[in-house]
Design a protein around this motif. Structure first.
Motif, PDB file in Angstrom:
ATOM      1  N   LEU A  10       0.815  -1.213   0.000  1.00 21.01           N
ATOM      2  CA  LEU A  10       0.000   0.000   0.000  1.00 21.01           C
ATOM      3  C   LEU A  10       0.852   1.269   0.000  1.00 21.01           C
ATOM      4  O   LEU A  10       0.537   2.249  -0.676  1.00 21.01           O
ATOM      5  N   LEU A  11       1.959   1.237   0.740  1.00 22.89           N
ATOM      6  CA  LEU A  11       2.841   2.408   0.833  1.00 22.89           C
ATOM      7  C   LEU A  11       3.902   2.437  -0.263  1.00 22.89           C
ATOM      8  O   LEU A  11       4.574   3.451  -0.445  1.00 22.89           O
ATOM      9  N   GLY A  12       4.077   1.308  -0.958  1.00 19.84           N
ATOM     10  CA  GLY A  12       5.088   1.248  -2.004  1.00 19.84           C
ATOM     11  C   GLY A  12       6.501   1.154  -1.459  1.00 19.84           C
ATOM     12  O   GLY A  12       7.442   1.690  -2.037  1.00 19.84           O
ATOM     13  N   VAL A  13       6.639   0.442  -0.330  1.00 20.37           N
ATOM     14  CA  VAL A  13       7.951   0.272   0.296  1.00 20.37           C
ATOM     15  C   VAL A  13       8.161  -1.205   0.631  1.00 20.37           C
ATOM     16  O   VAL A  13       7.219  -1.999   0.620  1.00 20.37           O
ATOM     17  N   SER A  14       9.385  -1.557   0.961  1.00 20.55           N
ATOM     18  CA  SER A  14       9.701  -2.941   1.328  1.00 20.55           C
ATOM     19  C   SER A  14       9.188  -3.251   2.737  1.00 20.55           C
ATOM     20  O   SER A  14       8.885  -2.345   3.524  1.00 20.55           O
ATOM     21  N   ARG A  15       9.108  -4.530   3.052  1.00 19.35           N
ATOM     22  CA  ARG A  15       8.712  -4.927   4.411  1.00 19.35           C
ATOM     23  C   ARG A  15       9.731  -4.444   5.431  1.00 19.35           C
ATOM     24  O   ARG A  15       9.371  -4.096   6.554  1.00 19.35           O
ATOM     25  N   GLN A  16      10.991  -4.397   5.023  1.00 17.54           N
ATOM     26  CA  GLN A  16      12.021  -3.887   5.923  1.00 17.54           C
ATOM     27  C   GLN A  16      11.781  -2.410   6.235  1.00 17.54           C
ATOM     28  O   GLN A  16      11.930  -1.964   7.375  1.00 17.54           O
ATOM     29  N   ARG A  17      11.384  -1.646   5.198  1.00 22.69           N
ATOM     30  CA  ARG A  17      11.084  -0.224   5.414  1.00 22.69           C
ATOM     31  C   ARG A  17       9.838  -0.064   6.282  1.00 22.69           C
ATOM     32  O   ARG A  17       9.770   0.851   7.110  1.00 22.69           O
ATOM     33  N   VAL A  18       8.863  -0.964   6.120  1.00 22.29           N
ATOM     34  CA  VAL A  18       7.678  -0.928   6.980  1.00 22.29           C
ATOM     35  C   VAL A  18       8.105  -1.066   8.435  1.00 22.29           C
ATOM     36  O   VAL A  18       7.627  -0.334   9.300  1.00 22.29           O
ATOM     37  N   THR A  19       9.020  -1.988   8.705  1.00 20.34           N
ATOM     38  CA  THR A  19       9.513  -2.173  10.073  1.00 20.34           C
ATOM     39  C   THR A  19      10.119  -0.883  10.602  1.00 20.34           C
ATOM     40  O   THR A  19       9.875  -0.500  11.751  1.00 20.34           O
ATOM     41  N   GLN A  20      10.893  -0.192   9.775  1.00 20.43           N
ATOM     42  CA  GLN A  20      11.478   1.086  10.192  1.00 20.43           C
ATOM     43  C   GLN A  20      10.388   2.122  10.460  1.00 20.43           C
ATOM     44  O   GLN A  20      10.424   2.823  11.474  1.00 20.43           O
TER      45      GLN A  20
END
Length: 82
Positions: A10-20
């Motif tokens: 949805l945000l257009g980012v990686s799962r790692q970036r979601v964690t951040q």
């Protein structure tokens, strides 16, 4: 309800970036935590995004969820022997 994978799409980012991002003070708290991880309400994410000048990729999320449903419908990726 959205998990980390859905948030990333949805945000257009990686799962790692979601964690951040989820560790930031301004990011909404999850509504609950399950064995698979934290879960957020879509409305909370929409509220957060509207105040930050970002857009959400609803078509990508819809495609992601459709693909998951199709895998479950056809039995692909189902590790449960029951």
């Amino acid at each position: 309800m959205l998990g980390a994978a859905e948030l990333g799409v949805l945000l257009g980012v990686s799962r790692q970036r979601v964690t951040q991002l989820t560790g930031k003070q301004w990011f909404p708290a999850p509504v609950t935590r399950l064995a698979m991880g934290a879960v957020w309400e879509l409305v909370d994410i929409e509220r957060m995004v509207s105040g930050r000048g970002r857009t959400l990729n609803y078509p990508a999320l819809e495609a992601h969820l459709t693909a998951i449903q199709e895998r479950h419908r056809t039995g692909q990726g189902d590790d449960d022997p029951l």
